[in-house]
Design a protein around this motif. Sequence first.
Motif, short mmCIF file in Angstrom:
data_model
loop_
_atom_site.label_atom_id
_atom_site.label_comp_id
_atom_site.label_asym_id
_atom_site.label_seq_id
_atom_site.Cartn_x
_atom_site.Cartn_y
_atom_site.Cartn_z
N TYR A 147 -31.22 -35.93 11.33
CA TYR A 147 -29.88 -35.64 10.80
C TYR A 147 -29.98 -34.90 9.46
N THR A 148 -30.90 -35.32 8.63
CA THR A 148 -31.03 -34.73 7.30
C THR A 148 -31.56 -33.31 7.33
N HIS A 149 -32.08 -32.86 8.46
CA HIS A 149 -32.63 -31.51 8.57
C HIS A 149 -31.67 -30.54 9.27
N VAL A 150 -30.55 -31.06 9.77
CA VAL A 150 -29.65 -30.23 10.56
C VAL A 150 -29.05 -29.10 9.72
N ALA A 151 -28.65 -29.39 8.48
CA ALA A 151 -28.08 -28.33 7.63
C ALA A 151 -29.08 -27.20 7.44
N ARG A 152 -30.32 -27.56 7.16
CA ARG A 152 -31.36 -26.54 7.00
C ARG A 152 -31.53 -25.73 8.28
N ASP A 153 -31.59 -26.42 9.42
CA ASP A 153 -31.82 -25.72 10.68
C ASP A 153 -30.64 -24.83 11.06
N ALA A 154 -29.42 -25.29 10.74
CA ALA A 154 -28.24 -24.47 11.04
C ALA A 154 -28.24 -23.19 10.21
N LEU A 155 -28.61 -23.30 8.94
CA LEU A 155 -28.67 -22.10 8.09
C LEU A 155 -29.73 -21.13 8.60
N ARG A 156 -30.84 -21.65 9.07
CA ARG A 156 -31.89 -20.77 9.62
C ARG A 156 -31.41 -20.04 10.87
N ARG A 157 -30.44 -20.59 11.54
CA ARG A 157 -29.90 -19.95 12.73
C ARG A 157 -28.73 -19.03 12.40
N GLY A 158 -28.45 -18.85 11.12
CA GLY A 158 -27.43 -17.89 10.71
C GLY A 158 -26.06 -18.47 10.50
N LEU A 159 -25.94 -19.76 10.24
CA LEU A 159 -24.64 -20.39 10.03
C LEU A 159 -23.79 -19.57 9.06
N ASN A 160 -22.58 -19.18 9.49
CA ASN A 160 -21.70 -18.41 8.59
C ASN A 160 -20.24 -18.86 8.66
N VAL A 161 -19.96 -19.92 9.42
CA VAL A 161 -18.60 -20.48 9.48
C VAL A 161 -18.72 -22.00 9.62
N ILE A 162 -17.93 -22.72 8.84
CA ILE A 162 -17.77 -24.16 9.05
C ILE A 162 -16.28 -24.42 9.19
N ALA A 163 -15.92 -25.22 10.18
CA ALA A 163 -14.51 -25.57 10.40
C ALA A 163 -14.42 -27.06 10.61
N GLN A 164 -13.48 -27.71 9.90
CA GLN A 164 -13.31 -29.14 10.09
C GLN A 164 -11.92 -29.59 9.69
N LEU A 165 -11.54 -30.77 10.19
CA LEU A 165 -10.29 -31.38 9.80
C LEU A 165 -10.40 -31.90 8.38
N VAL A 166 -9.28 -31.82 7.65
CA VAL A 166 -9.22 -32.34 6.28
C VAL A 166 -7.96 -33.17 6.12
N ALA A 167 -7.99 -34.04 5.10
CA ALA A 167 -6.85 -34.93 4.84
C ALA A 167 -6.18 -34.55 3.53
N VAL A 168 -4.88 -34.72 3.50
CA VAL A 168 -4.13 -34.54 2.25
C VAL A 168 -3.86 -35.91 1.66
N PRO A 169 -3.77 -36.01 0.32
CA PRO A 169 -3.57 -37.33 -0.29
C PRO A 169 -2.16 -37.84 -0.06
N PRO A 170 -2.00 -39.16 0.07
CA PRO A 170 -0.64 -39.73 0.06
C PRO A 170 0.08 -39.32 -1.23
N GLU A 171 1.37 -39.25 -1.17
CA GLU A 171 2.16 -38.75 -2.29
C GLU A 171 1.83 -39.51 -3.58
N GLY A 172 1.50 -38.76 -4.62
CA GLY A 172 1.23 -39.33 -5.92
C GLY A 172 -0.14 -39.94 -6.09
N GLU A 173 -1.00 -39.85 -5.07
CA GLU A 173 -2.30 -40.52 -5.17
C GLU A 173 -3.38 -39.67 -5.83
N ALA A 174 -3.28 -38.36 -5.75
CA ALA A 174 -4.32 -37.48 -6.27
C ALA A 174 -3.67 -36.21 -6.81
#
Length: 724
Positions: A132-159
């Motif tokens: 698992y700890t080597h996956v980022a390295r291996d992905a970059l060696r394969r030309g990684l140029n896009v990352i897409a993921q779900l993100v969360a917004v903070p509840p109102e007034g929390e951040a």
Amino acid sequence: MAVQRIASPEDCVEATLRLVGKQVVLGLPVAIGKPNELVNAFVARALADASLQLTIITALSLRKPRGRSELERRFIEPFSRRVFGDYPELDYVRLMERDQLPANIEIIEFYVEPGAWLRNDYLQQHHLSSNYTHVARDALRRGLNVIAQLVAVPPEGEAPVGLLSLGSNSDLTADLLPRIAALRAGRQPFALIGQIHHQLPFMYGDALIAADTFDFLLEATGAPLFCPPNQPIASIEHAIALNVSTLVRDGGTLQLGIGGLADGIVHALQLRHQQPAIYRDILESSGLLSRHRRLIETEGGTAPFNHGLYGCTEMLADGFLDLYRSGILKRRVFPSAKLQRLIDGGHIDEQVDVRTLDALHAAGMRRMSFADFHELRDVGLFREDVEYDRGILVAPDGTEIQANFDTAEQRARIAETCLGERLRNGVLVDCGFFFGPRSFYAQLRELPAEQRRLFAMRGISFVNELHGHEWELKLAQRRHARFINTTMMVTGLGAAVSDALENGRVVSGVGGQYNFVAMAHALPEARSILCLRSTRTAQGKVTSNIRWSYGHATIPRHLRDLVVTEYGIADLRGKTDHEIVAALVTVMDARFQDAFVSAAKRAGKLPVRWRIPDAARENDPRRLARRFAPWHAQGLFSELPFGSDFSDEEIVLAKALHSLQNGMAGWRGRLGGLARALGAPVRPALRPYLERMSLERPRSLGERLQRRLLAQALDETLSGRGRT
């Protein structure tokens, strides 16, 4: 560059192609963090445009449950509609299932749904075997140029405005952010894409990220999160979990995975903490304590958790919330190795006063460097408004004090004007990603912010590795670590088989298992615990999971440690080959001991006159079931101690279908099963189960046969005679 907000997945694909071109290497998070609708838009674009080369690098591409037979479909499809709703499936998964991926789309996975893709040649050929700890390295060696993921917004007034959270998946993205910044600085195009998901809990730690870190921010999806239900815990899993629970050290560190065994371990730890007299009685009456007393006393324990546990785990499962609510997960760790050692040694607590300075002085700290000061201020030892200037502490009122602890008078002066009140920024869990039932996500969302901060999302390099600039902190925090993982098989000399078969077919992947096993040997007080059922049943045949030899290993035998089955604990660390073989015999099913011992003797690993201990001859599944029967009668070790999305009828049906599958293996099994089914009456008591399967009133010869087969399997299951 300011983040560009985009309304539709198709527009986001278009914007990405303008930025990076038509050679897209798309990295997606493990499990639930994938923005499925956006991914499907990339796949649709590649299907329509053969000049676009799309490579997807990911793990655990989730799919709703499938039924292989007509009976399984009758069982699964209504459940899937109820639990998963309109979860959007990944189109590339459908294409892989049908062997219809075009040449310009490549899918690379480093961990897959266990056992689900054994017969898929495409995925087998495109599996990336990597820690698992080597996956980022291996992905970059394969030309990684896009990352897409779900993100969360903070509840109102929390951040603060403009702050987002990586939500369920900080694991690889957090590690990649510095490398992405370096690529951009070198004018190499890279697209970081976030899609808002309002059901995704807003998490802290490394998950916090400024919105303008993203190139594109896609408007919120209304699709549900993938939510696998809790599975029933069989008596065998409960037995393994009970054994494991004795190895967990109070004041220590815990790593767990997902599934029935992890739930069983949580349940056993709760029993130990909340009902210690009953727990101790079970250990005594089962013989577990007498067989492993010395190991349990030196490495684990049986008493309640006074100091509590800290979780350092690749995956945050819902069991950690149960441990938190039970008062077991309560050992906070702080981002200061110096203070952490003093806390665990009982020299200080979270209250800050002059005694804290005295303890630091006694531990060897004389003068504070600039780095020391900021570390201690960040953790709350000093007030936020205290400053450090060339070896001088500047108090809020302007008083200047030498930044050293040499004398009691000096420490008293510092305590009078500069100290905070309590240590802060402590956490109960560090984890890389989370995944679990629908109720788990809701519970995380509903936690107050100050409690949610206790469950810190981290880069996978922090959780799964010791190396790096924080190695001293990890050593201090990960006291008495117990890294608990499952394996498929163990060989006679202690190697473990967890990810693939001896013909090379991948069952799942290495993931973080090797990381944790190696870490258990590197940390001075840690242990690796590999758990497995002693046997497996396939095609109606029972075989041993402890085998003399096997043509593949995930964990080499020189990293052997603790192996746990339903029959006990084998401590293999530091043992000779003779001792390893002898220990494994004591935890394997008695039906397979003679053949195993004969193979060991032929290999010269056991003396010719060595004999199997009488106690080990009692390792029998019927004897184990009888041992658990009185405890079941007392309401202990229930199948679903934490609830489930399955109804009562569905739990029984699942067992019956499993029994039917095993009983119908081979032509003899099929003939025998048909004969029993045709000759048995369909009792009125089975009506609720047949209604659930839409077989109460069969409309064809095929449905009448299915009804008979299912009724026979239900009768055997309800009477306790089902095949497991």
